[in-house]
Design an enzyme around this catalytic site. Sequence first.
Site, PDB file in Angstrom:
ATOM      1  N   GLY A  15       1.432   2.674   3.842  1.00 15.66           N
ATOM      2  CA  GLY A  15       2.196   3.907   4.020  1.00 15.66           C
ATOM      3  C   GLY A  15       3.393   3.709   4.939  1.00 15.66           C
ATOM      4  O   GLY A  15       3.632   2.614   5.451  1.00 15.66           O
ATOM      5  N   ASN A  58      -2.981 -12.666  -5.339  1.00 20.53           N
ATOM      6  CA  ASN A  58      -3.295 -11.904  -4.127  1.00 20.53           C
ATOM      7  C   ASN A  58      -4.161 -12.753  -3.205  1.00 20.53           C
ATOM      8  O   ASN A  58      -5.365 -12.868  -3.405  1.00 20.53           O
ATOM      9  CB  ASN A  58      -4.031 -10.617  -4.515  1.00 20.53           C
ATOM     10  N   ASN A 102       1.383  -7.208   1.943  1.00 22.34           N
ATOM     11  CA  ASN A 102       0.141  -6.475   1.662  1.00 22.34           C
ATOM     12  C   ASN A 102      -0.156  -5.576   2.861  1.00 22.34           C
ATOM     13  O   ASN A 102       0.618  -5.550   3.828  1.00 22.34           O
ATOM     14  CB  ASN A 102      -0.991  -7.473   1.415  1.00 22.34           C
ATOM     15  N   ASN A 110      -7.304   1.814   3.927  1.00 16.35           N
ATOM     16  CA  ASN A 110      -8.225   1.804   2.795  1.00 16.35           C
ATOM     17  C   ASN A 110      -9.165   0.628   2.898  1.00 16.35           C
ATOM     18  O   ASN A 110      -8.817  -0.425   3.426  1.00 16.35           O
ATOM     19  CB  ASN A 110      -7.466   1.795   1.461  1.00 16.35           C
ATOM     20  N   GLY A 152       5.974  -1.897   1.206  1.00 20.30           N
ATOM     21  CA  GLY A 152       5.393  -1.443   2.453  1.00 20.30           C
ATOM     22  C   GLY A 152       5.986  -0.107   2.839  1.00 20.30           C
ATOM     23  O   GLY A 152       7.068  -0.047   3.408  1.00 20.30           O
ATOM     24  N   GLY A 153       5.321   0.961   2.466  1.00 27.49           N
ATOM     25  CA  GLY A 153       5.690   2.285   2.949  1.00 27.49           C
ATOM     26  C   GLY A 153       6.892   2.943   2.314  1.00 27.49           C
ATOM     27  O   GLY A 153       7.482   3.859   2.884  1.00 27.49           O
ATOM     28  N   GLY A 170      -6.080  -5.085  -8.686  1.00 24.92           N
ATOM     29  CA  GLY A 170      -6.467  -6.463  -8.404  1.00 24.92           C
ATOM     30  C   GLY A 170      -7.686  -6.900  -9.212  1.00 24.92           C
ATOM     31  O   GLY A 170      -8.695  -6.202  -9.231  1.00 24.92           O
ATOM     32  N   CYS A 194      -5.764  -9.803   0.514  1.00 32.90           N
ATOM     33  CA  CYS A 194      -6.512  -8.556   0.648  1.00 32.90           C
ATOM     34  C   CYS A 194      -7.355  -8.591   1.916  1.00 32.90           C
ATOM     35  O   CYS A 194      -8.195  -9.477   2.069  1.00 32.90           O
ATOM     36  CB  CYS A 194      -7.414  -8.314  -0.564  1.00 32.90           C
TER      37      CYS A 194
END
Lengths: 231, 310
Positions: free
Chosen positions: B226, B136, B201, B69, B252-253, B46, B139
Amino acid sequence: MGKVISNTQVSDQVYLMSVEGHAGGRTGQFYMLRAWGDYPILSRPISIFNISGDSIDFLYQVVGEGTELFARLRPGDPISLEGPFGNGFPDVYGRVALVGGGIGIAPLYYCAQQLPNADIYLGFSKEAYLLEPFNQVAGKLMTNVGGFIIDDIDFNQYDAILACGPHGMMKAIQRKQQQSQCTAEVYISLENRMACGIGACLVCSVSCHDGRKKACTDGPVFAAEEVLLHD
Amino acid sequence: MIDLTCHVAGVPFKNPIVMASGTFGFGREYGQRYDISSLGGISGKGLTLNPKAGNEGLRVYETPSGMLNSVGLENPGIPYFLEHECAYWETLDTVRIANLGGNCLDDYVQGALLIQADHDKRVALGQVVIDMIELNISCPNVKEGGIAYGVKTVAAQEVVRLVRQATSLPLTIKLSPNAEDLVGMAFMCEDEGADAISLINTISGMKIDVHRRSSVFRNLYAGLSGPAIKPIALRMVHQVAQHVKIPIMGLGGIVSATDIIEFIMAGASVVQVGTYNFMNLNGGQDLLEGLEQFMLDEKIQSLDEIRGIV
Protein backbone atom coordinates in the site's frame (compact mmCIF):
# COMPACT_ATOMS: atom_id res chain seq x y z
CA MET A 1 -22.41 5.68 -5.15
CA GLY A 2 -25.33 6.08 -2.79
CA LYS A 3 -26.55 8.73 -0.42
CA VAL A 4 -27.22 8.23 3.28
CA ILE A 5 -30.88 8.70 4.20
CA SER A 6 -30.48 8.06 7.92
CA ASN A 7 -27.89 6.66 10.30
CA THR A 8 -29.35 5.91 13.71
CA GLN A 9 -27.73 4.50 16.82
CA VAL A 10 -29.80 1.54 18.04
CA SER A 11 -27.56 0.41 20.88
CA ASP A 12 -24.11 0.99 22.31
CA GLN A 13 -21.82 0.98 19.25
CA VAL A 14 -24.55 -0.39 16.95
CA TYR A 15 -26.02 1.68 14.12
CA LEU A 16 -28.68 1.20 11.47
CA MET A 17 -27.93 3.06 8.26
CA SER A 18 -30.32 3.54 5.39
CA VAL A 19 -28.94 4.34 1.95
CA GLU A 20 -31.04 5.53 -0.97
CA GLY A 21 -31.10 3.75 -4.31
CA HIS A 22 -32.42 0.61 -5.96
CA ALA A 23 -29.91 -1.87 -4.58
CA GLY A 24 -30.60 -5.56 -5.05
CA GLY A 25 -29.54 -8.71 -3.29
CA ARG A 26 -30.80 -11.84 -1.61
CA THR A 27 -30.77 -12.66 2.08
CA GLY A 28 -27.30 -13.28 3.49
CA GLN A 29 -25.49 -11.36 0.77
CA PHE A 30 -23.32 -8.36 1.57
CA TYR A 31 -22.03 -5.14 0.11
CA MET A 32 -18.54 -3.66 0.31
CA LEU A 33 -19.13 -0.20 1.78
CA ARG A 34 -16.76 2.74 1.63
CA ALA A 35 -17.40 6.24 2.90
CA TRP A 36 -13.94 7.70 2.50
CA GLY A 37 -11.23 8.29 -0.09
CA ASP A 38 -8.05 6.26 0.04
CA TYR A 39 -7.86 5.55 3.79
CA PRO A 40 -8.60 3.21 5.44
CA ILE A 41 -7.33 1.07 2.58
CA LEU A 42 -10.10 -1.52 2.59
CA SER A 43 -13.83 -1.23 2.11
CA ARG A 44 -15.97 -2.97 4.74
CA PRO A 45 -18.14 -6.01 4.05
CA ILE A 46 -21.58 -5.36 5.59
CA SER A 47 -24.62 -7.65 5.35
CA ILE A 48 -27.90 -6.56 3.88
CA PHE A 49 -30.22 -5.83 6.80
CA ASN A 50 -33.21 -4.87 4.70
CA ILE A 51 -34.17 -3.79 1.21
CA SER A 52 -37.29 -1.78 0.50
CA GLY A 53 -38.30 -0.16 -2.79
CA ASP A 54 -35.85 2.68 -2.97
CA SER A 55 -33.47 2.10 -0.09
CA ILE A 56 -31.16 -0.48 1.44
CA ASP A 57 -30.38 -0.76 5.15
CA PHE A 58 -27.21 -1.92 6.85
CA LEU A 59 -26.79 -2.77 10.53
CA TYR A 60 -23.21 -2.40 11.73
CA GLN A 61 -21.19 -2.32 14.90
CA VAL A 62 -18.41 0.17 15.48
CA VAL A 63 -15.33 -1.97 15.97
CA GLY A 64 -12.56 -0.02 14.24
CA GLU A 65 -11.55 2.87 12.06
CA GLY A 66 -13.87 2.12 9.13
CA THR A 67 -17.04 1.58 11.12
CA GLU A 68 -16.22 4.66 13.21
CA LEU A 69 -16.28 6.65 9.99
CA PHE A 70 -19.63 5.05 9.08
CA ALA A 71 -21.01 6.15 12.46
CA ARG A 72 -20.18 9.80 11.64
CA LEU A 73 -22.20 9.79 8.41
CA ARG A 74 -25.14 12.16 8.28
CA PRO A 75 -28.19 12.22 5.97
CA GLY A 76 -27.11 13.34 2.50
CA ASP A 77 -23.53 12.13 2.85
CA PRO A 78 -22.23 10.02 -0.06
CA ILE A 79 -21.29 6.38 0.41
CA SER A 80 -19.96 3.90 -2.10
CA LEU A 81 -21.69 0.52 -2.40
CA GLU A 82 -20.21 -2.40 -4.33
CA GLY A 83 -22.27 -5.53 -4.50
CA PRO A 84 -24.29 -7.51 -3.79
CA PHE A 85 -21.60 -10.11 -3.18
CA GLY A 86 -21.60 -13.60 -1.72
CA ASN A 87 -23.88 -16.59 -2.08
CA GLY A 88 -26.52 -15.68 0.51
CA PHE A 89 -28.68 -18.08 2.45
CA PRO A 90 -30.12 -20.99 0.44
CA ASP A 91 -33.84 -21.51 0.02
CA VAL A 92 -35.10 -23.57 2.93
CA TYR A 93 -38.46 -25.12 3.72
CA GLY A 94 -40.47 -26.43 6.63
CA ARG A 95 -39.82 -25.27 10.16
CA VAL A 96 -37.00 -22.76 10.16
CA ALA A 97 -34.97 -21.22 13.00
CA LEU A 98 -32.98 -18.05 12.49
CA VAL A 99 -30.18 -17.72 15.01
CA GLY A 100 -28.15 -14.55 15.50
CA GLY A 101 -25.49 -13.43 17.92
CA GLY A 102 -24.49 -9.81 18.47
CA ILE A 103 -24.04 -7.96 15.19
CA GLY A 104 -24.61 -11.34 13.53
CA ILE A 105 -28.33 -10.61 13.75
CA ALA A 106 -27.79 -8.25 10.79
CA PRO A 107 -28.64 -10.59 7.89
CA LEU A 108 -31.55 -12.26 9.70
CA TYR A 109 -34.12 -9.50 9.50
CA TYR A 110 -34.28 -9.60 5.71
CA CYS A 111 -34.38 -13.38 5.99
CA ALA A 112 -37.26 -13.29 8.45
CA GLN A 113 -39.40 -11.21 6.13
CA GLN A 114 -39.14 -13.92 3.52
CA LEU A 115 -39.69 -16.72 6.04
CA PRO A 116 -42.60 -15.26 8.02
CA ASN A 117 -43.17 -18.32 10.19
CA ALA A 118 -39.55 -18.74 11.22
CA ASP A 119 -38.64 -18.77 14.89
CA ILE A 120 -35.96 -16.24 15.72
CA TYR A 121 -33.34 -16.67 18.42
CA LEU A 122 -31.17 -13.65 19.18
CA GLY A 123 -28.27 -13.60 21.62
CA PHE A 124 -26.68 -10.45 22.94
CA SER A 125 -23.73 -10.01 25.27
CA LYS A 126 -24.87 -6.83 27.05
CA GLU A 127 -28.08 -5.35 25.73
CA ALA A 128 -30.79 -6.46 23.31
CA TYR A 129 -31.76 -4.19 20.45
CA LEU A 130 -34.15 -4.03 17.50
CA LEU A 131 -36.50 -6.50 19.18
CA GLU A 132 -39.60 -4.71 17.99
CA PRO A 133 -38.92 -4.97 14.26
CA PHE A 134 -37.80 -8.57 14.68
CA ASN A 135 -40.92 -9.34 16.71
CA GLN A 136 -43.10 -8.06 13.89
CA VAL A 137 -41.64 -10.52 11.40
CA ALA A 138 -41.02 -13.51 13.68
CA GLY A 139 -43.09 -16.62 14.21
CA LYS A 140 -41.66 -16.67 17.71
CA LEU A 141 -38.89 -14.46 19.11
CA MET A 142 -36.54 -15.66 21.84
CA THR A 143 -33.71 -13.54 23.20
CA ASN A 144 -30.88 -14.11 25.59
CA VAL A 145 -28.66 -11.43 27.08
CA GLY A 146 -25.35 -12.45 28.61
CA GLY A 147 -25.92 -16.18 28.23
CA PHE A 148 -25.89 -18.75 25.47
CA ILE A 149 -28.89 -18.60 23.16
CA ILE A 150 -27.84 -21.88 21.57
CA ASP A 151 -28.82 -23.63 24.83
CA ASP A 152 -32.41 -22.47 24.27
CA ILE A 153 -32.79 -24.09 20.85
CA ASP A 154 -34.03 -27.62 20.25
CA PHE A 155 -32.37 -28.42 16.93
CA ASN A 156 -34.65 -31.45 16.48
CA GLN A 157 -37.67 -29.18 16.17
CA TYR A 158 -36.46 -27.70 12.88
CA ASP A 159 -36.00 -28.60 9.24
CA ALA A 160 -33.52 -25.79 8.72
CA ILE A 161 -31.40 -23.51 10.87
CA LEU A 162 -29.80 -20.34 9.48
CA ALA A 163 -27.27 -18.67 11.75
CA CYS A 164 -24.86 -15.77 11.89
CA GLY A 165 -22.73 -14.63 14.78
CA PRO A 166 -19.28 -14.66 16.34
CA HIS A 167 -16.82 -17.49 15.80
CA GLY A 168 -17.49 -19.11 19.20
CA MET A 169 -21.22 -19.17 18.58
CA MET A 170 -20.79 -20.78 15.16
CA LYS A 171 -18.60 -23.42 16.79
CA ALA A 172 -21.29 -24.03 19.39
CA ILE A 173 -23.81 -24.52 16.59
CA GLN A 174 -21.57 -27.06 14.89
CA ARG A 175 -21.17 -28.90 18.19
CA LYS A 176 -24.88 -28.91 18.91
CA GLN A 177 -25.68 -30.09 15.40
CA GLN A 178 -23.42 -33.10 15.94
CA GLN A 179 -24.55 -33.85 19.48
CA SER A 180 -28.26 -33.54 18.78
CA GLN A 181 -27.94 -35.72 15.68
CA CYS A 182 -30.63 -33.53 14.19
CA THR A 183 -31.77 -33.87 10.62
CA ALA A 184 -32.06 -30.12 10.14
CA GLU A 185 -30.05 -28.45 7.41
CA VAL A 186 -27.78 -26.05 9.30
CA TYR A 187 -26.15 -23.07 7.58
CA ILE A 188 -23.79 -20.58 9.15
CA SER A 189 -22.74 -17.19 7.81
CA LEU A 190 -19.13 -16.32 8.59
CA GLU A 191 -17.84 -12.87 9.47
CA ASN A 192 -14.37 -12.95 7.89
CA ARG A 193 -12.10 -10.04 7.12
CA MET A 194 -11.97 -9.35 3.41
CA ALA A 195 -9.88 -7.22 1.09
CA CYS A 196 -11.44 -7.36 -2.39
CA GLY A 197 -14.82 -8.99 -1.70
CA ILE A 198 -14.92 -10.55 -5.18
CA GLY A 199 -12.74 -13.65 -4.86
CA ALA A 200 -9.37 -12.43 -6.08
CA CYS A 201 -7.25 -11.85 -2.98
CA LEU A 202 -7.79 -15.03 -0.91
CA VAL A 203 -7.63 -13.06 2.31
CA CYS A 204 -10.97 -14.40 3.56
CA SER A 205 -10.06 -18.04 2.92
CA VAL A 206 -12.05 -20.61 4.94
CA SER A 207 -10.81 -24.11 5.86
CA CYS A 208 -13.34 -26.70 4.74
CA HIS A 209 -13.27 -30.49 4.79
CA ASP A 210 -12.65 -30.49 1.04
CA GLY A 211 -10.04 -27.74 1.01
CA ARG A 212 -9.98 -23.99 1.05
CA LYS A 213 -12.97 -21.88 0.09
CA LYS A 214 -13.53 -18.15 -0.17
CA ALA A 215 -15.86 -16.51 2.34
CA CYS A 216 -16.65 -13.77 -0.17
CA THR A 217 -17.75 -15.85 -3.15
CA ASP A 218 -18.20 -19.46 -1.94
CA GLY A 219 -19.75 -17.99 1.24
CA PRO A 220 -20.30 -16.16 3.46
CA VAL A 221 -22.92 -18.87 4.03
CA PHE A 222 -21.67 -22.45 4.43
CA ALA A 223 -23.26 -25.69 5.51
CA ALA A 224 -22.19 -25.95 9.17
CA GLU A 225 -20.72 -29.42 8.77
CA GLU A 226 -18.60 -28.29 5.82
CA VAL A 227 -16.42 -25.78 7.67
CA LEU A 228 -13.44 -26.40 9.94
CA LEU A 229 -13.63 -23.75 12.64
CA HIS A 230 -10.33 -23.54 14.47
CA ASP A 231 -9.94 -22.36 18.07
CA MET B 1 -2.05 11.51 -29.85
CA ILE B 2 -0.50 10.06 -26.69
CA ASP B 3 1.68 7.01 -27.00
CA LEU B 4 1.36 4.78 -23.95
CA THR B 5 3.16 1.75 -25.35
CA CYS B 6 6.13 0.28 -23.52
CA HIS B 7 8.49 -2.64 -24.00
CA VAL B 8 9.92 -5.00 -21.42
CA ALA B 9 12.18 -7.82 -22.51
CA GLY B 10 10.97 -7.51 -26.08
CA VAL B 11 7.35 -7.90 -24.97
CA PRO B 12 5.12 -5.05 -26.12
CA PHE B 13 2.77 -3.57 -23.50
CA LYS B 14 -0.07 -1.38 -24.78
CA ASN B 15 0.32 0.79 -21.70
CA PRO B 16 2.47 0.69 -18.55
CA ILE B 17 -0.25 -0.53 -16.17
CA VAL B 18 0.19 -4.14 -15.05
CA MET B 19 -1.85 -5.74 -12.28
CA ALA B 20 0.39 -7.18 -9.57
CA SER B 21 0.47 -10.80 -8.52
CA GLY B 22 -1.64 -11.80 -5.53
CA THR B 23 -4.08 -8.94 -5.88
CA PHE B 24 -5.81 -9.83 -9.12
CA GLY B 25 -6.40 -13.60 -8.99
CA PHE B 26 -6.04 -14.80 -12.56
CA GLY B 27 -8.06 -11.82 -13.73
CA ARG B 28 -11.50 -13.45 -13.96
CA GLU B 29 -13.09 -11.56 -11.06
CA TYR B 30 -11.99 -8.13 -12.24
CA GLY B 31 -12.67 -9.17 -15.83
CA GLN B 32 -16.35 -9.31 -14.92
CA ARG B 33 -16.20 -5.64 -13.96
CA TYR B 34 -14.23 -4.04 -16.76
CA ASP B 35 -12.32 -4.93 -19.90
CA ILE B 36 -8.97 -6.02 -18.47
CA SER B 37 -7.59 -6.33 -21.99
CA SER B 38 -7.36 -2.54 -21.83
CA LEU B 39 -4.54 -2.98 -19.30
CA GLY B 40 -0.88 -3.30 -20.12
CA GLY B 41 -0.68 -6.68 -18.46
CA ILE B 42 -1.59 -8.92 -15.57
CA SER B 43 0.61 -10.97 -13.29
CA GLY B 44 -1.39 -13.94 -12.04
CA LYS B 45 -1.68 -15.24 -8.53
CA GLY B 46 1.63 -16.74 -7.35
CA LEU B 47 1.90 -20.36 -8.49
CA THR B 48 3.75 -23.26 -6.94
CA LEU B 49 4.35 -26.70 -8.37
CA ASN B 50 1.84 -28.31 -6.02
CA PRO B 51 -1.35 -26.76 -4.67
CA LYS B 52 -0.75 -24.69 -1.54
CA ALA B 53 -3.32 -24.07 1.19
CA GLY B 54 -1.68 -20.88 2.43
CA ASN B 55 -1.51 -19.69 6.01
CA GLU B 56 -3.95 -20.33 8.84
CA GLY B 57 -5.40 -17.60 11.00
CA LEU B 58 -5.84 -13.95 10.25
CA ARG B 59 -4.63 -13.01 6.77
CA VAL B 60 -5.05 -9.27 6.59
CA TYR B 61 -4.66 -6.32 8.93
CA GLU B 62 -4.84 -2.67 8.03
CA THR B 63 -2.08 -0.26 9.00
CA PRO B 64 -1.75 3.49 8.53
CA SER B 65 -1.82 3.97 4.74
CA GLY B 66 -1.23 0.29 4.13
CA MET B 67 -2.09 -3.27 4.91
CA LEU B 68 -0.32 -6.38 6.12
CA ASN B 69 -1.15 -9.67 4.44
CA SER B 70 -0.35 -13.20 5.40
CA VAL B 71 -2.03 -15.18 2.63
CA GLY B 72 1.00 -17.44 2.23
CA LEU B 73 0.78 -18.16 -1.50
CA GLU B 74 -2.49 -20.07 -1.45
CA ASN B 75 -2.84 -21.32 -5.01
CA PRO B 76 -4.14 -24.31 -6.98
CA GLY B 77 -0.74 -25.42 -8.29
CA ILE B 78 0.76 -25.08 -11.77
CA PRO B 79 -0.85 -28.16 -13.39
CA TYR B 80 -4.33 -26.98 -12.34
CA PHE B 81 -3.57 -23.48 -13.57
CA LEU B 82 -2.39 -24.73 -16.96
CA GLU B 83 -5.42 -26.95 -17.36
CA HIS B 84 -8.15 -24.67 -16.04
CA GLU B 85 -7.07 -21.03 -16.22
CA CYS B 86 -5.13 -20.81 -19.46
CA ALA B 87 -8.28 -21.00 -21.56
CA TYR B 88 -9.40 -17.75 -19.92
CA TRP B 89 -5.99 -16.19 -20.37
CA GLU B 90 -6.14 -17.06 -24.04
CA THR B 91 -9.14 -14.75 -24.41
CA LEU B 92 -7.21 -11.77 -23.05
CA ASP B 93 -5.48 -9.26 -25.26
CA THR B 94 -2.92 -8.12 -22.73
CA VAL B 95 0.48 -9.31 -21.49
CA ARG B 96 -0.04 -12.39 -19.34
CA ILE B 97 2.61 -13.02 -16.73
CA ALA B 98 2.80 -16.29 -14.79
CA ASN B 99 4.15 -15.64 -11.30
CA LEU B 100 6.25 -18.58 -10.14
CA GLY B 101 6.88 -19.30 -6.46
CA GLY B 102 8.35 -22.29 -4.70
CA ASN B 103 9.25 -24.03 -1.47
CA CYS B 104 12.63 -25.28 -2.60
CA LEU B 105 14.97 -25.04 -5.55
CA ASP B 106 13.51 -28.06 -7.28
CA ASP B 107 9.96 -26.64 -7.02
CA TYR B 108 11.01 -23.53 -8.90
CA VAL B 109 12.83 -25.50 -11.59
CA GLN B 110 10.11 -28.11 -12.06
CA GLY B 111 7.51 -25.34 -12.14
CA ALA B 112 9.40 -23.44 -14.82
CA LEU B 113 9.85 -26.63 -16.85
CA LEU B 114 6.11 -27.36 -16.68
CA ILE B 115 5.21 -23.86 -17.82
CA GLN B 116 7.79 -24.04 -20.62
CA ALA B 117 6.57 -27.46 -21.80
CA ASP B 118 2.99 -26.21 -21.87
CA HIS B 119 4.11 -23.09 -23.71
CA ASP B 120 5.96 -25.13 -26.34
CA LYS B 121 2.95 -27.38 -26.85
CA ARG B 122 0.66 -24.39 -27.34
CA VAL B 123 3.08 -22.59 -29.66
CA ALA B 124 2.99 -25.68 -31.87
CA LEU B 125 -0.79 -25.17 -32.02
CA GLY B 126 -0.38 -21.51 -32.80
CA GLN B 127 -1.32 -20.29 -29.30
CA VAL B 128 0.53 -18.13 -26.83
CA VAL B 129 -1.05 -17.91 -23.40
CA ILE B 130 1.88 -16.95 -21.16
CA ASP B 131 3.99 -14.05 -22.35
CA MET B 132 6.41 -13.86 -19.46
CA ILE B 133 7.41 -15.57 -16.21
CA GLU B 134 7.82 -13.56 -13.04
CA LEU B 135 10.04 -15.42 -10.62
CA ASN B 136 8.96 -14.71 -7.07
CA ILE B 137 11.91 -15.20 -4.73
CA SER B 138 10.58 -12.62 -2.34
CA CYS B 139 7.35 -13.72 -0.68
CA PRO B 140 7.76 -12.95 3.03
CA ASN B 141 4.84 -15.16 4.01
CA VAL B 142 6.11 -18.65 3.30
CA LYS B 143 8.48 -20.32 5.69
CA GLU B 144 10.45 -22.38 3.23
CA GLY B 145 11.68 -20.86 -0.01
CA GLY B 146 10.26 -17.44 -0.70
CA ILE B 147 12.07 -14.88 1.32
CA ALA B 148 14.96 -17.23 2.16
CA TYR B 149 16.03 -16.91 -1.46
CA GLY B 150 15.14 -13.27 -1.67
CA VAL B 151 17.51 -12.01 0.99
CA LYS B 152 20.83 -13.65 0.14
CA THR B 153 22.27 -12.94 -3.29
CA VAL B 154 24.19 -16.22 -3.38
CA ALA B 155 21.05 -18.26 -2.62
CA ALA B 156 19.04 -16.30 -5.18
CA GLN B 157 21.70 -16.77 -7.84
CA GLU B 158 21.20 -20.51 -8.01
CA VAL B 159 17.41 -20.17 -8.38
CA VAL B 160 17.70 -17.53 -11.07
CA ARG B 161 20.33 -19.50 -12.97
CA LEU B 162 18.40 -22.78 -12.93
CA VAL B 163 15.06 -21.18 -13.83
CA ARG B 164 16.77 -19.24 -16.61
CA GLN B 165 18.07 -22.57 -17.96
CA ALA B 166 14.62 -24.13 -17.66
CA THR B 167 12.72 -21.56 -19.71
CA SER B 168 13.16 -19.54 -22.85
CA LEU B 169 10.18 -17.32 -21.95
CA PRO B 170 10.99 -13.73 -21.03
CA LEU B 171 11.89 -13.77 -17.34
CA THR B 172 11.48 -11.05 -14.74
CA ILE B 173 12.73 -11.56 -11.18
CA LYS B 174 10.59 -10.10 -8.40
CA LEU B 175 12.97 -8.85 -5.77
CA SER B 176 12.47 -8.32 -2.08
CA PRO B 177 13.01 -4.98 -0.41
CA ASN B 178 14.43 -7.07 2.43
CA ALA B 179 17.40 -8.15 0.29
CA GLU B 180 20.69 -7.68 2.10
CA ASP B 181 22.21 -6.05 -1.00
CA LEU B 182 19.53 -4.97 -3.41
CA VAL B 183 21.79 -3.54 -6.11
CA GLY B 184 24.06 -6.60 -5.90
CA MET B 185 20.97 -8.79 -6.25
CA ALA B 186 19.85 -6.85 -9.32
CA PHE B 187 23.32 -7.11 -10.89
CA MET B 188 23.26 -10.83 -10.27
CA CYS B 189 19.86 -11.16 -12.03
CA GLU B 190 21.19 -9.25 -15.01
CA ASP B 191 24.34 -11.39 -15.15
CA GLU B 192 22.32 -14.58 -14.97
CA GLY B 193 20.25 -13.63 -17.98
CA ALA B 194 17.06 -12.26 -16.43
CA ASP B 195 15.20 -10.02 -18.85
CA ALA B 196 13.73 -7.66 -16.26
CA ILE B 197 13.34 -6.95 -12.57
CA SER B 198 10.07 -6.49 -10.67
CA LEU B 199 10.65 -4.26 -7.69
CA ILE B 200 9.45 -4.33 -4.87
CA ASN B 201 7.54 -7.12 -3.16
CA THR B 202 5.93 -6.43 0.21
CA ILE B 203 8.06 -5.38 3.16
CA SER B 204 8.17 -7.73 6.13
CA GLY B 205 6.16 -6.17 8.96
CA MET B 206 4.31 -6.97 12.15
CA LYS B 207 1.19 -6.14 14.17
CA ILE B 208 0.83 -6.98 17.85
CA ASP B 209 -2.52 -7.40 19.61
CA VAL B 210 -1.70 -5.73 22.92
CA HIS B 211 -4.65 -7.33 24.72
CA ARG B 212 -3.70 -10.85 23.70
CA ARG B 213 -0.02 -10.01 23.95
CA SER B 214 0.76 -11.73 20.68
CA SER B 215 1.20 -11.05 17.00
CA VAL B 216 -2.12 -11.01 15.18
CA PHE B 217 -0.56 -13.33 12.59
CA ARG B 218 0.23 -17.01 13.17
CA ASN B 219 3.49 -16.51 11.21
CA LEU B 220 4.33 -13.51 13.44
CA TYR B 221 5.34 -11.37 10.45
CA ALA B 222 3.38 -10.40 7.36
CA GLY B 223 3.90 -8.43 4.16
CA LEU B 224 3.26 -4.70 4.21
CA SER B 225 1.87 -3.12 1.04
CA GLY B 226 0.00 0.00 0.00
CA PRO B 227 0.89 3.69 -0.12
CA ALA B 228 2.86 3.36 3.13
CA ILE B 229 5.66 1.63 1.21
CA LYS B 230 5.67 3.84 -1.90
CA PRO B 231 8.56 6.12 -0.92
CA ILE B 232 10.73 3.10 -0.18
CA ALA B 233 9.76 1.34 -3.41
CA LEU B 234 10.41 4.48 -5.42
CA ARG B 235 13.85 4.93 -3.90
CA MET B 236 14.71 1.30 -4.58
CA VAL B 237 13.54 1.48 -8.20
CA HIS B 238 15.58 4.65 -8.70
CA GLN B 239 18.64 3.12 -7.05
CA VAL B 240 18.52 -0.09 -9.08
CA ALA B 241 17.75 1.79 -12.30
CA GLN B 242 21.04 3.68 -11.90
CA HIS B 243 22.97 0.43 -12.02
CA VAL B 244 21.34 -2.17 -14.28
CA LYS B 245 20.53 -2.08 -17.97
CA ILE B 246 17.58 -4.49 -17.92
CA PRO B 247 14.15 -2.89 -17.54
CA ILE B 248 12.35 -2.55 -14.22
CA MET B 249 8.69 -3.18 -13.48
CA GLY B 250 8.17 -0.79 -10.56
CA LEU B 251 5.61 -1.39 -7.86
CA GLY B 252 4.74 -0.47 -4.32
CA GLY B 253 1.77 1.59 -3.21
CA ILE B 254 0.62 3.01 -6.52
CA VAL B 255 -2.87 4.54 -6.17
CA SER B 256 -2.86 7.38 -8.70
CA ALA B 257 -1.68 8.45 -12.12
CA THR B 258 0.95 10.67 -10.57
CA ASP B 259 2.27 7.69 -8.60
CA ILE B 260 2.75 5.91 -11.94
CA ILE B 261 4.56 8.93 -13.35
CA GLU B 262 6.86 9.01 -10.32
CA PHE B 263 7.89 5.40 -10.89
CA ILE B 264 8.48 6.04 -14.60
CA MET B 265 10.55 9.13 -13.75
CA ALA B 266 12.54 7.00 -11.30
CA GLY B 267 13.40 4.68 -14.17
CA ALA B 268 10.67 2.02 -14.31
CA SER B 269 9.66 0.79 -17.75
CA VAL B 270 6.20 -0.26 -16.61
CA VAL B 271 4.49 -0.33 -13.22
CA GLN B 272 2.46 -2.88 -11.32
CA VAL B 273 -0.61 -2.05 -9.27
CA GLY B 274 -1.49 -4.22 -6.28
CA THR B 275 -3.26 -3.05 -3.15
CA TYR B 276 -5.13 -0.37 -5.08
CA ASN B 277 -7.21 -3.13 -6.67
CA PHE B 278 -8.79 -3.62 -3.24
CA MET B 279 -9.34 0.09 -2.67
CA ASN B 280 -11.04 0.51 -6.02
CA LEU B 281 -12.40 -2.53 -7.81
CA ASN B 282 -12.22 -0.58 -11.09
CA GLY B 283 -8.75 0.66 -10.22
CA GLY B 284 -6.95 -0.44 -13.39
CA GLN B 285 -9.44 1.30 -15.60
CA ASP B 286 -9.45 4.47 -13.51
CA LEU B 287 -5.64 4.64 -13.41
CA LEU B 288 -5.47 4.27 -17.18
CA GLU B 289 -7.90 7.14 -17.69
CA GLY B 290 -6.05 9.21 -15.10
CA LEU B 291 -2.71 8.56 -16.77
CA GLU B 292 -3.98 9.61 -20.18
CA GLN B 293 -5.46 12.78 -18.69
CA PHE B 294 -2.26 13.61 -16.83
CA MET B 295 -0.18 13.21 -19.98
CA LEU B 296 -2.58 15.37 -21.95
CA ASP B 297 -2.50 18.06 -19.26
CA GLU B 298 1.28 17.97 -19.01
CA LYS B 299 1.73 17.68 -22.79
CA ILE B 300 3.71 14.45 -22.51
CA GLN B 301 3.52 12.60 -25.82
CA SER B 302 5.23 9.43 -24.73
CA LEU B 303 6.50 7.92 -21.49
CA ASP B 304 9.95 7.68 -23.10
CA GLU B 305 10.15 11.47 -22.68
CA ILE B 306 10.14 11.19 -18.91
CA ARG B 307 11.50 7.71 -18.20
CA GLY B 308 14.38 7.89 -15.76
CA ILE B 309 14.68 11.67 -15.94
CA VAL B 310 15.09 12.07 -12.19
